[in-house]
Write an enzyme that holds these catalytic residues in place. Structure first.
Site, PDB file in Angstrom:
ATOM      1  N   ASP A  17       0.837  -1.194   0.000  1.00 58.81           N
ATOM      2  CA  ASP A  17       0.000   0.000   0.000  1.00 58.81           C
ATOM      3  C   ASP A  17       0.874   1.247   0.000  1.00 58.81           C
ATOM      4  O   ASP A  17       2.102   1.160  -0.119  1.00 58.81           O
ATOM      5  CB  ASP A  17      -0.974  -0.017   1.183  1.00 58.81           C
ATOM      6  CG  ASP A  17      -0.282  -0.062   2.536  1.00 58.81           C
ATOM      7  OD1 ASP A  17       0.913   0.291   2.627  1.00 58.81           O
ATOM      8  OD2 ASP A  17      -0.948  -0.443   3.512  1.00 58.81           O
ATOM      9  N   ARG A  18       0.282   2.384   0.161  1.00 56.73           N
ATOM     10  CA  ARG A  18       1.013   3.646   0.103  1.00 56.73           C
ATOM     11  C   ARG A  18       2.051   3.791   1.202  1.00 56.73           C
ATOM     12  O   ARG A  18       3.005   4.555   1.093  1.00 56.73           O
ATOM     13  CB  ARG A  18       0.000   4.788   0.196  1.00 56.73           C
ATOM     14  CG  ARG A  18       0.363   5.937  -0.641  1.00 56.73           C
ATOM     15  CD  ARG A  18      -0.758   6.914  -0.707  1.00 56.73           C
ATOM     16  NE  ARG A  18      -0.140   8.227  -0.821  1.00 56.73           N
ATOM     17  CZ  ARG A  18      -0.781   9.335  -0.907  1.00 56.73           C
ATOM     18  NH1 ARG A  18      -2.091   9.335  -0.875  1.00 56.73           N
ATOM     19  NH2 ARG A  18      -0.143  10.455  -1.005  1.00 56.73           N
TER      20      ARG A  18
END
Length: 132
Positions: A20-21
């Site tokens: 994810d980010r």
């Protein structure tokens, strides 16, 4: 297969696209890893999901519980330990441990139900349920 509490391991390196980010392995990807581990466990028993499905047996996830303990990051090498903990005439239960550098970072359990081409519950093949 199920009578002897079959256990297997598969190693997976976390790919960049699975993060994810924040650079952490996205929680949904653990489920993909569990499926890969189950597939390899079945292969270790001399069968494949394709064999099962070609014979009209389909294993569907009926229940899944996951406990995330520590995050995994891009490029981590994870070991997924999978154990068949119980087999009934129509269900298989598995336990999973995701291990990184000797530490368990995730634990899970799943219940798979066997259905036919019509989607209705049916008995597992004898070799898989342990009733051979």
């Amino acid at each position: 297969m199920a009578n002897d509490m079959q256990t297997g391991e598969v190693k997976i390196r976390v790919r960049y696209a699975e993060t994810d980010r924040m650079g952490l392995l996205h929680h949904a990807n653990y489920l993909v890893y569990f499926e890969q581990a189950r597939t390899e466990l079945l292969r270790d028993a001399g069968k494949t999901y394709k064999d099962l499905e070609d014979a009209g047996f389909f294993l569907v996830v009926a229940k899944l519980e996951v406990r995330y303990r520590l995050p995994a990051h891009y490029d981590d090498v994870l070991t997924i330990r999978t154990t068949v903990t119980r087999a009934s005439p129509v269900r298989l239960e598995h336990r999973y441990e995701v291990v990184r550098d000797g530490a368990v970072i995730c634990e899970a359990t799943s219940t798979l139900a066997c259905v036919g081409r019509d989607g209705r519950l049916q008995a597992l093949p004898d070799w898989l349920s342990g009733s051979e």
